[in-house]
Motif scaffolding. Structure first.
Motif, short mmCIF file in Angstrom:
data_model
loop_
_atom_site.label_atom_id
_atom_site.label_comp_id
_atom_site.label_asym_id
_atom_site.label_seq_id
_atom_site.Cartn_x
_atom_site.Cartn_y
_atom_site.Cartn_z
N GLU A 24 0.72 -1.36 0.04
CA GLU A 24 -0.06 0.07 0.23
C GLU A 24 0.89 1.12 -0.12
OE1 GLU A 24 -4.23 1.02 1.90
OE2 GLU A 24 -2.52 0.93 3.44
N GLY A 25 0.34 2.26 -0.87
CA GLY A 25 1.09 3.32 -0.84
C GLY A 25 0.21 4.43 -0.32
N ILE A 26 0.85 5.76 0.21
CA ILE A 26 -0.04 6.86 0.64
C ILE A 26 0.46 8.08 -0.06
CG2 ILE A 26 -0.83 8.16 2.61
CD1 ILE A 26 -0.06 5.66 4.31
N ALA A 27 -0.34 8.81 -0.45
CA ALA A 27 -0.01 10.01 -0.95
C ALA A 27 -1.16 11.32 -0.17
CB ALA A 27 -0.26 10.30 -2.48
N TRP A 43 -6.38 16.44 0.87
CA TRP A 43 -6.52 15.14 0.39
C TRP A 43 -5.66 14.36 0.80
CZ3 TRP A 43 -3.09 12.80 -2.68
CH2 TRP A 43 -2.09 13.40 -3.40
N GLU A 44 -6.07 13.07 0.64
CA GLU A 44 -5.27 11.64 0.79
C GLU A 44 -5.51 10.69 0.19
OE1 GLU A 44 -5.55 11.16 5.02
OE2 GLU A 44 -7.52 10.17 4.71
N ALA A 45 -4.72 9.95 -0.40
CA ALA A 45 -4.95 8.58 -1.19
C ALA A 45 -4.14 7.50 -0.91
CB ALA A 45 -4.80 8.87 -2.57
N TYR A 46 -4.91 6.26 -0.54
CA TYR A 46 -4.25 4.86 -0.21
C TYR A 46 -4.43 4.36 -1.52
CZ TYR A 46 -4.80 7.08 4.50
OH TYR A 46 -4.65 7.77 5.64
N TYR A 47 -3.27 3.77 -1.76
CA TYR A 47 -3.53 2.75 -3.17
C TYR A 47 -2.68 1.47 -2.79
CZ TYR A 47 1.08 5.21 -4.17
OH TYR A 47 2.44 5.83 -3.92
N GLN A 52 5.61 -1.69 -7.68
CA GLN A 52 5.72 -0.36 -7.40
C GLN A 52 4.93 0.53 -8.07
OE1 GLN A 52 7.45 0.74 -4.36
NE2 GLN A 52 6.36 2.54 -4.96
N ASN A 53 5.38 0.47 -9.63
CA ASN A 53 4.90 1.26 -10.36
C ASN A 53 3.72 0.98 -11.35
OD1 ASN A 53 7.09 3.10 -9.82
ND2 ASN A 53 8.30 2.11 -11.29
N ASP A 54 2.72 0.22 -10.55
CA ASP A 54 1.54 -0.26 -11.13
C ASP A 54 0.52 1.11 -11.37
OD1 ASP A 54 2.20 -2.81 -11.48
OD2 ASP A 54 0.77 -3.62 -9.89
N ASN A 55 0.31 1.44 -12.56
CA ASN A 55 -0.74 2.55 -12.72
C ASN A 55 -1.62 2.24 -13.94
OD1 ASN A 55 -1.94 5.24 -13.13
ND2 ASN A 55 -0.10 6.19 -13.78
#
Length: 141
Positions: A24-27, A43-47, A52-55
């Protein structure tokens, strides 16, 4: 049609049930309104992702606190395509205070196949797709 929605619901459920198997990543960041040139929210986003670079990743949970609303979005993907989005809006000022809304969007081949509340035109397909695109841009830049 019903089968398609059930299939998407199963994928969403599986993603949530197996989230511990993924990273999980957080921005996060401020919301700056161009009209007043100042911060007026955040704002916050949990992905959730496999690589790592899945987009796009498997799932993005995005929260946005603004001037009158607190919005929670969930975006789910399969094979790089948006398949499901969910929106919750809580209003803490104005006429809609304490009258939250929830809306679900189902997609197939990037096209909307079901909208749980089409009467909420302010939160239509363009709105959800624009938000999803903006969120991905904020996460991956």
């Amino acid at each position: 049609m019903k089968n398609e929605l059930n299939k998407i619901d199963s994928i969403v459920e599986l993603t949530n049930r197996t989230e511990k198997n993924y990273s999980e990543g957080i921005a996060e960041g401020p919301i700056v309104y161009k009209s007043i040139f100042r911060k007026n929210g955040g704002w916050e986003a949990y992905y959730l992702y496999q690589q790592q670079n899945d987009n796009p990743p498997l799932r993005i949970k995005y929260n946005e606190a603004g001037y009158k609303t607190y919005q929670k979005f969930e975006f789910y993907y399969q094979n790089g395509e948006l398949i499901f989005a969910k929106l919750n809006v809580d209003f803490y000022r104005g006429k809609r205070k304490n009258k939250p809304i929830e809306k679900k969007y189902y997609f197939k081949n990037s096209k909307l196949i079901s909208d749980s509340k089409p009467e909420l035109e302010n939160y239509g397909t363009e709105y959800i797709k624009r938000t999803e695109k903006t969120v991905r841009k904020m996460i991956y830049e």
